[in-house]
Design a protein around this motif. Structure first.
Motif, mmCIF file in Angstrom:
data_model
loop_
_atom_site.group_PDB
_atom_site.id
_atom_site.type_symbol
_atom_site.label_atom_id
_atom_site.label_comp_id
_atom_site.label_asym_id
_atom_site.label_seq_id
_atom_site.Cartn_x
_atom_site.Cartn_y
_atom_site.Cartn_z
ATOM 1 N N SER A 226 -20.726 -1.296 -24.566
ATOM 2 C CA SER A 226 -22.029 -0.954 -23.983
ATOM 3 C C SER A 226 -22.297 0.530 -24.204
ATOM 4 N N ALA A 227 -23.398 0.851 -24.854
ATOM 5 C CA ALA A 227 -23.751 2.244 -25.122
ATOM 6 C C ALA A 227 -25.250 2.343 -25.362
ATOM 7 N N HIS A 228 -25.789 3.534 -25.165
ATOM 8 C CA HIS A 228 -27.201 3.828 -25.439
ATOM 9 C C HIS A 228 -28.149 2.885 -24.685
ATOM 10 N N LEU A 229 -27.730 2.462 -23.498
ATOM 11 C CA LEU A 229 -28.582 1.537 -22.752
ATOM 12 C C LEU A 229 -29.809 2.240 -22.172
ATOM 13 N N ASP A 230 -29.781 3.582 -22.111
ATOM 14 C CA ASP A 230 -30.983 4.309 -21.711
ATOM 15 C C ASP A 230 -32.088 4.130 -22.755
ATOM 16 N N PHE A 231 -31.705 3.929 -24.011
ATOM 17 C CA PHE A 231 -32.653 3.730 -25.113
ATOM 18 C C PHE A 231 -32.991 2.244 -25.282
ATOM 19 N N HIS A 232 -31.956 1.398 -25.327
ATOM 20 C CA HIS A 232 -32.157 -0.021 -25.631
ATOM 21 C C HIS A 232 -32.450 -0.875 -24.392
ATOM 22 N N LYS A 233 -32.208 -0.312 -23.221
ATOM 23 C CA LYS A 233 -32.506 -0.953 -21.924
ATOM 24 C C LYS A 233 -31.494 -2.030 -21.533
ATOM 25 N N THR A 234 -31.090 -2.909 -22.433
ATOM 26 C CA THR A 234 -30.098 -3.928 -22.099
ATOM 27 C C THR A 234 -29.022 -3.972 -23.182
ATOM 28 N N ARG A 235 -27.851 -4.488 -22.795
ATOM 29 C CA ARG A 235 -26.760 -4.639 -23.764
ATOM 30 C C ARG A 235 -27.167 -5.593 -24.877
ATOM 31 N N GLN A 236 -27.910 -6.657 -24.536
ATOM 32 C CA GLN A 236 -28.319 -7.622 -25.538
ATOM 33 C C GLN A 236 -29.232 -6.993 -26.584
ATOM 34 N N ASN A 237 -30.151 -6.128 -26.129
ATOM 35 C CA ASN A 237 -31.014 -5.414 -27.079
ATOM 36 C C ASN A 237 -30.184 -4.545 -28.018
ATOM 37 N N TYR A 238 -29.172 -3.890 -27.443
ATOM 38 C CA TYR A 238 -28.288 -3.030 -28.229
ATOM 39 C C TYR A 238 -27.545 -3.857 -29.279
#
Length: 454
Positions: free
Chosen positions: A193-205
């Motif tokens: 899990s990383a960059h969730l501030d940008f991608h909003k969710t782990r799945q989006n990432y």
């Protein structure tokens, strides 16, 4: 280079400069596009913007207002770090203008063989190792590396020919803005899990990362870390031939580690003690690179030579110096918790840790078991200092010190450390609270270590 790219002769707005924006603007002009460049930074001190103006480009600085785009544009090429919530990007979406990133344009113009590498951690090391190994591949005249490693792909593809190979590090930010990107070989090193501030969710990432293989066919290769069932399941999304690697299990084919030795297709390559850079994670990085090298016929001897001489990537568990019986390591590229865990696991010696940086809203409880018993002193700074102190207390670290910035942290870490310690900068956070880039942060650490010696 391919001049008849699907992006040739189009009207394109480039949003955001820095190295990649500057490079892609020039590439677009070369393939006869009508290009406008928009950068929110003022013109004063903006060297890329001034250089483009001097070359006759239309450049607008100090703004990224939504009114700067209209339905006459065919594409918007955005800097990977600019969020999709940006007003100009939102306007482009309303106008149904496709939004892409620099790698998409570069790949469309390249006739070189393409190898692409992504993952949460280890991308730069794997990219570098592959490039070094493919220098020995018999079918290529030259191998290049590019991308998130710090060199725009748009620059490299103009030099690389159809007889060359380009090994590209791709971040989730870059991959999300791709449509036609189609590497012959793609590597998924890992996903946390990383960059969730940008991608909003782990799945989006995860979905952004998986763009690396979405256009691959059965004639291509997808190299996947086989250590986690989640990553094995992700491989099922790809149409490419899957080649796994693992340091946790023996495999019927692909690269793996067993009882301290590295094998490829059950054939012994080398002992892991002969890998120059420390840490279990670097065994995984080596395995990923070996899988790619073997696709292109690199010999065992050339693979061993690369792994036994490669001393690591700058800012990634980089050995800086030895002073007063202490070893100093720069791991400024550890911009998330998982990367810092990897660094902590790389050392057997007691650690004096320097950590802190941008607060993305997460806590640091995941670090606690890795801090406990291994980190004897911790020096914290930046927006996350209070949260890191909480984690350090849970880990029962006896010596916890807060300072204002990295310039204070380095001499304090030396003061608190003991002979035989590793003094490790591994922030577990992005650098953007006090620095423009993690490279700037790492360079300051190196400078401060040199001051100690002086």
């Amino acid at each position: 280079m391919i001049m008849n790219s699907s992006y040739a002769n189009k009207k394109i707005l480039v949003l955001g400069l820095a190295k990649s924006g500057y490079a892609v603007a020039k590439l677009l002009k070369k393939i006869n596009c009508e290009v406008k460049v928009v950068d929110s930074n003022p013109l004063e001190g903006n060297t890329e913007a001034q250089a483009l103006i001097d070359e006759g480009f239309e450049v607008i600085t100090g703004s990224n207002d939504a009114s700067l785009i209209d339905d006459s544009y065919d594409f918007l090429v955005k800097n990977p770090g600019i969020p999709y919530s940006n007003d100009l990007i939102q306007q482009a979406e309303k106008l149904n203008i496709p939004i892409v990133t620099e790698p998409e344009i570069a790949y469309s113009c390249s006739d070189a063989t393409m190898v692409a590498v992504t993952g949460t951690n280890g991308k730069t090391t794997v990219t570098t190792l592959i490039q070094l190994m493919l220098d020995h591949a018999p079918q290529f005249k030259k191998s290049y590396y590019a991308g998130n490693i710090g060199i725009p792909i748009s620059d490299v593809i103009q030099k690389a020919t159809k007889d060359d190979v380009v090994v590209t590090e791709l971040s989730s930010f870059q991959l999300e803005g791709t449509i036609e990107l189609h590497p012959h070989v793609a590597v998924l090193n890992n996903i946390y899990s990383a960059h969730l501030d940008f991608h909003k969710t782990r799945q989006n990432y995860i979905n952004a990362k998986m763009h690396i293989t979405k256009n691959q066919t059965p004639d291509d290769y997808f190299i996947v870390n086989w250590n986690e069932k989640e990553w094995q399941d992700l491989a099922k999304r790809s149409k490419a031939a899957i080649i796994p690697f693992s340091d946790q299990q023996e495999l019927g084919f692909g690269a793996y580690e067993s009882e301290g030795n590295i094998y490829y297709n059950r054939h012994l390559i080398m002992n892991i003690d002969d890998i120059k850079v420390p840490g279990e994670h670097n065994v995984q990085n080596a395995l990923a690179a070996i899988n790619v090298a073997k696709i292109f016929g690199v010999s065992d001897g050339d693979i061993v030579e690369v792994l036994s001489k490669f001393s690591g990537v700058k800012h990634r568990i980089q050995f800086v110096d030895r002073f007063d019986e202490r070893k100093f390591y720069n791991d400024s590229k550890a911009t998330n918790i998982e990367a810092t865990i990897v660094a902590l696991q790389a050392f057997k010696e007691p650690i004096t840790l320097i950590a802190g940086g941008l607060d993305r809203g997460n806590g640091f409880d995941e670090l606690v078991p890795y801090l406990k018993g291994k980190v004897h002193n911790i020096i914290v700074y930046g927006q996350t200092a209070t949260k890191l102190i909480d984690a350090a207390e849970k880990a029962e670290i006896g010596n916890i010190i807060e300072v204002q910035d990295l310039s204070e942290a380095v001499p304090e870490a030396y003061k608190q450390s003991s002979k035989g310690d590793v003094v490790l900068l591994s922030p577990a956070c992005a650098s953007w609270d006090q620095f423009d880039t993690f490279e700037q942060r790492g360079d300051l650490f190196i400078d401060e270590v040199e001051k100690l010696k002086g």
